[in-house]
Write a protein that holds these residues in place. Structure first.
Motif, PDB file in Angstrom:
ATOM      1  N   ASN A   1      12.601  -5.604 -14.988  1.00  0.00           N
ATOM      2  CA  ASN A   1      12.085  -5.068 -16.246  1.00  0.00           C
ATOM      3  C   ASN A   1      12.158  -3.546 -16.317  1.00  0.00           C
ATOM      4  OD1 ASN A   1      10.764  -7.332 -17.993  1.00  0.00           O
ATOM      5  ND2 ASN A   1      10.289  -7.839 -15.873  1.00  0.00           N
ATOM      6  N   ALA A   2      12.678  -2.916 -15.259  1.00  0.00           N
ATOM      7  CA  ALA A   2      12.807  -1.452 -15.183  1.00  0.00           C
ATOM      8  C   ALA A   2      11.482  -0.771 -15.508  1.00  0.00           C
ATOM      9  CB  ALA A   2      13.918  -0.956 -16.099  1.00  0.00           C
ATOM     10  N   ILE A   3      10.424  -1.209 -14.815  1.00  0.00           N
ATOM     11  CA  ILE A   3       9.099  -0.623 -15.014  1.00  0.00           C
ATOM     12  C   ILE A   3       8.547  -0.142 -13.688  1.00  0.00           C
ATOM     13  CG2 ILE A   3       8.520  -1.879 -17.119  1.00  0.00           C
ATOM     14  CD1 ILE A   3       7.045  -3.923 -15.392  1.00  0.00           C
TER      15      ILE A   3
ATOM     16  N   VAL B   1      -8.015  -6.792 -13.375  1.00  0.00           N
ATOM     17  CA  VAL B   1      -8.591  -6.650 -12.040  1.00  0.00           C
ATOM     18  C   VAL B   1      -7.888  -5.586 -11.202  1.00  0.00           C
ATOM     19  CG1 VAL B   1      -9.544  -8.980 -11.939  1.00  0.00           C
ATOM     20  CG2 VAL B   1      -7.217  -8.576 -11.101  1.00  0.00           C
ATOM     21  N   GLY B   2      -6.750  -5.073 -11.685  1.00  0.00           N
ATOM     22  CA  GLY B   2      -6.050  -4.062 -10.904  1.00  0.00           C
ATOM     23  C   GLY B   2      -4.759  -3.631 -11.545  1.00  0.00           C
ATOM     24  N   ILE B   3      -4.059  -2.778 -10.812  1.00  0.00           N
ATOM     25  CA  ILE B   3      -2.750  -2.292 -11.231  1.00  0.00           C
ATOM     26  C   ILE B   3      -1.917  -2.074  -9.973  1.00  0.00           C
ATOM     27  CG2 ILE B   3      -3.363   0.156 -11.245  1.00  0.00           C
ATOM     28  CD1 ILE B   3      -1.747   0.306 -13.931  1.00  0.00           C
ATOM     29  N   VAL B   4      -0.628  -2.319 -10.086  1.00  0.00           N
ATOM     30  CA  VAL B   4       0.289  -2.100  -8.965  1.00  0.00           C
ATOM     31  C   VAL B   4       1.378  -1.151  -9.444  1.00  0.00           C
ATOM     32  CG1 VAL B   4       1.962  -3.148  -7.398  1.00  0.00           C
ATOM     33  CG2 VAL B   4      -0.123  -4.380  -7.968  1.00  0.00           C
ATOM     34  N   SER B   5       1.599  -0.102  -8.676  1.00  0.00           N
ATOM     35  CA  SER B   5       2.645   0.861  -9.015  1.00  0.00           C
ATOM     36  C   SER B   5       3.801   0.706  -8.034  1.00  0.00           C
ATOM     37  CB  SER B   5       2.106   2.287  -8.951  1.00  0.00           C
ATOM     38  OG  SER B   5       1.883   2.651  -7.606  1.00  0.00           O
ATOM     39  N   ILE B   6       4.905   1.298  -8.394  1.00  0.00           N
ATOM     40  CA  ILE B   6       6.061   1.293  -7.503  1.00  0.00           C
ATOM     41  C   ILE B   6       5.716   1.978  -6.175  1.00  0.00           C
ATOM     42  CG2 ILE B   6       7.089   3.402  -8.405  1.00  0.00           C
ATOM     43  CD1 ILE B   6       9.819   1.977  -8.150  1.00  0.00           C
ATOM     44  N   GLY B   7       4.846   2.985  -6.244  1.00  0.00           N
ATOM     45  CA  GLY B   7       4.407   3.661  -5.024  1.00  0.00           C
ATOM     46  C   GLY B   7       3.602   2.742  -4.120  1.00  0.00           C
ATOM     47  N   ASP B   8       2.738   1.907  -4.717  1.00  0.00           N
ATOM     48  CA  ASP B   8       1.978   0.936  -3.929  1.00  0.00           C
ATOM     49  C   ASP B   8       2.924   0.004  -3.179  1.00  0.00           C
ATOM     50  OD1 ASP B   8      -0.468   1.905  -4.984  1.00  0.00           O
ATOM     51  OD2 ASP B   8      -0.392   0.481  -6.657  1.00  0.00           O
TER      52      ASP B   8
END
Length: 139
Positions: free
Chosen positions: A96-98, A111-118
């Motif tokens: 999805n190129a996100i 409940v949360g968020i996940v980033s490319i850095g995570d």
């Protein structure tokens, strides 16, 4: 196999869509974050990043004191569940190129968020991106 629950950030900041860009940017600075989930009372409705503020508002010469995050948000959220695998989320982000996905439980509650850095820190902590993600931010 690691799950989203193992890598997600649970400290997610939400603001209502009528929040001005100035207020959102100040919140980002105070909380030392680069994204805010836009919540409309029924759950997550969108996502705004520091880059969105620059590209969708400042670069367009929109007034940050009157433009709201609801006007510039990314409304089509890609969401995942806490039990999804880290690998499946990485593929979803690639496809999805996100750079971020919102994590919702089975009742569609945030409940949360996940980033490319995570993911970089978890999948390959010795990589350059993993190292950058672990580094203290510049202020």
């Amino acid at each position: 196999m690691q799950t989203v629950r193992d890598v997600m950030t649970t400290r997610v900041v939400t603001l209502p869509p009528e929040t001005t860009l100035v207020d959102a940017a100040q919140t980002m600075r105070q909380q030392d974050i680069g994204d805010i989930v836009v919540a409309d009372g029924h759950g997550p409705a969108g996502l705004v990043t520091d880059r969105d503020i620059v590209v969708r508002a400042v670069a367009e010469r929109r007034d940050p004191g009157s433009t709201t995050i609801g006007e510039i948000q990314t409304p089509d959220l890609v969401t995942v569940r806490p039990d999804d695998t880290v690998q499946s989320v990485a593929l979803l982000m690639r496809d999805n190129a996100i750079r971020r996905v919102v994590v919702c439980d089975h009742d569609d509650q945030l409940v949360g968020i996940v980033s490319i850095g995570d993911l970089a820190e978890e999948i390959d902590p010795d990589s350059v991106l993993g190292g950058i993600s672990r580094a203290n931010p510049n202020n």
